[in-house]
Scaffold this active site. Sequence first.
Site, mmCIF file in Angstrom:
data_model
loop_
_atom_site.group_PDB
_atom_site.id
_atom_site.type_symbol
_atom_site.label_atom_id
_atom_site.label_comp_id
_atom_site.label_asym_id
_atom_site.label_seq_id
_atom_site.Cartn_x
_atom_site.Cartn_y
_atom_site.Cartn_z
ATOM 1 N N TYR A 1 1.835 -0.371 -12.258
ATOM 2 C CA TYR A 1 1.483 0.415 -13.442
ATOM 3 C C TYR A 1 2.332 0.057 -14.663
ATOM 4 O O TYR A 1 2.010 0.433 -15.783
ATOM 5 C CB TYR A 1 1.622 1.926 -13.156
ATOM 6 C CG TYR A 1 0.701 2.443 -12.068
ATOM 7 C CD1 TYR A 1 -0.306 1.653 -11.533
ATOM 8 C CD2 TYR A 1 0.841 3.729 -11.571
ATOM 9 C CE1 TYR A 1 -1.141 2.119 -10.532
ATOM 10 C CE2 TYR A 1 0.008 4.208 -10.576
ATOM 11 C CZ TYR A 1 -0.978 3.395 -10.055
ATOM 12 O OH TYR A 1 -1.793 3.865 -9.065
ATOM 13 N N LYS B 1 3.150 -3.372 2.027
ATOM 14 C CA LYS B 1 2.078 -4.300 2.444
ATOM 15 C C LYS B 1 2.753 -5.656 2.634
ATOM 16 O O LYS B 1 2.418 -6.657 1.989
ATOM 17 C CB LYS B 1 0.983 -4.313 1.352
ATOM 18 C CG LYS B 1 -0.286 -5.043 1.724
ATOM 19 C CD LYS B 1 -1.139 -4.323 2.727
ATOM 20 C CE LYS B 1 -2.354 -5.162 3.084
ATOM 21 N NZ LYS B 1 -3.056 -4.685 4.287
ATOM 22 N N ASP C 1 -2.200 0.443 4.698
ATOM 23 C CA ASP C 1 -3.543 0.757 5.213
ATOM 24 C C ASP C 1 -3.429 1.594 6.483
ATOM 25 O O ASP C 1 -4.170 2.562 6.691
ATOM 26 C CB ASP C 1 -4.379 -0.520 5.423
ATOM 27 C CG ASP C 1 -3.563 -1.696 5.926
ATOM 28 O OD1 ASP C 1 -2.328 -1.579 6.036
ATOM 29 O OD2 ASP C 1 -4.159 -2.756 6.233
ATOM 30 N N ASP D 1 1.012 6.860 -5.316
ATOM 31 C CA ASP D 1 0.023 7.600 -6.103
ATOM 32 C C ASP D 1 -1.145 7.997 -5.187
ATOM 33 O O ASP D 1 -1.582 9.147 -5.144
ATOM 34 C CB ASP D 1 -0.462 6.674 -7.236
ATOM 35 C CG ASP D 1 -1.353 7.376 -8.224
ATOM 36 O OD1 ASP D 1 -1.499 8.602 -8.135
ATOM 37 O OD2 ASP D 1 -1.922 6.690 -9.103
ATOM 38 N N ASP E 1 -1.779 11.896 -3.046
ATOM 39 C CA ASP E 1 -3.006 12.684 -3.225
ATOM 40 C C ASP E 1 -3.696 12.925 -1.885
ATOM 41 O O ASP E 1 -4.207 14.012 -1.618
ATOM 42 C CB ASP E 1 -3.978 11.967 -4.170
ATOM 43 C CG ASP E 1 -3.721 12.353 -5.622
ATOM 44 O OD1 ASP E 1 -2.711 13.019 -5.872
ATOM 45 O OD2 ASP E 1 -4.530 11.981 -6.494
#
Length: 360
Positions: free
Chosen positions: A146, A195, A227, A251, A255
Amino acid sequence: MKCKITCIPGDGIGPEIVAEAKKVLCKVAEKYGHEMQFKDILMGGASIDVHGVPLTDEAIEDCKNADAVLMGSIGGNTSTSPWYKLPPERRPEAGLLKLRKALNLFANLRPAYLYEELAAACPLKEEISKAGFDMMIMRELTGGLYFGERKTVEENGVRKAIDTLTYDENEIRRIAIKGFEIARKRRNKVTSVDKANVLDSSRLWRAVVNEVAKDYPDVTLEHMLVDNCAMQLVKDPAQFDVILTENMFGDILSDEASMVTGSIGMLSSASLNDSKFGLYEPSHGSAPDIAGMDIANPIATILSASMMLRYSFNLDKEADAIDQAVKKVLEDGIRTVDIMSEGMKQVGCKEMGDRIVERI
Ligand code: NAD
């Protein structure tokens, strides 16, 4: 202890829920012999209305001069409020971004806890939810994809977009240290999510987390691919204590974790820098649809105040008292409308605050 707290009531339901959190903090102070010193400042729409900007330099100074900041929420109805006709840098949310930057808040903490009494709101199968869960998602907030370089170019008539994911070892080390420290206040387990089978940034992340882990032999560390973590959160959430991860993974996973609790009005959060300082706020927004009606659930903000006592002031016993009072109020069948179910007693925002205060 003297606790200097700057409060940002903000917009919408913000002033109502912050008032209840203050009430609870005052009760804790009275019971355990502390002094709460509050100073209210304006941010978001409330500041635009008075100063024409969502956050003034004086307000930032007031935050810097405090030990911690307790915030309600900011923003209005994004379709109808005149605040959203202003240029982006003068809208309510710009104030929050500016504040996070000014305070160097790089670590975001979001707990996801399933209250037995609210288990019916959990969208997971009962055979999974009956084990309960109590985890803390720790997300890096100021680096990664980001904040990396980005551009869109056209090559031979084909549009191409590039985003860059960058982390240096210092950025990883400081959040890893926070993660291990927080685990020590909980159940001594860190799951670092990356990852590393694909990304260089993740391989560096993993290497630095392993280095930091050497200073915390009492904390169990495991690594998990993102994942797999997304699957494990719905398959077996009880396995997690602290989930430590970079900005974009955090992020998405935070959620997902909050959704499995099922109750938006119950979710607290904290953003920390490398001192004890933190900004504490509920995970939900300013709920303009129910503002001023005395029906908002103040528990997310009250639990954010509990996090403040635990992480900025090291007052674990006092934080436990708030957490226990919230559990007790739910056990006693007291509910705001958003978590109401048959046979329970419905109360408003103020009364929920009062009932929690009574149980401290
Ligand atoms: P929201 O979280 O404010 O509301 C979503 C739904 O949940 C609404 O129906 C609302 O009534 C309900 N709700 C939220 N909190 C509740 C509570 N404590 N008790 C009972 N019900 C509750 O999200 P939204 O409607 O998308 O956003 C409204 C405004 O909030 C927007 O301006 C948005 O930008 C802002 N926002 C601010 C923050 C923040 O201050 N950090 C975070 C998210 C959204």
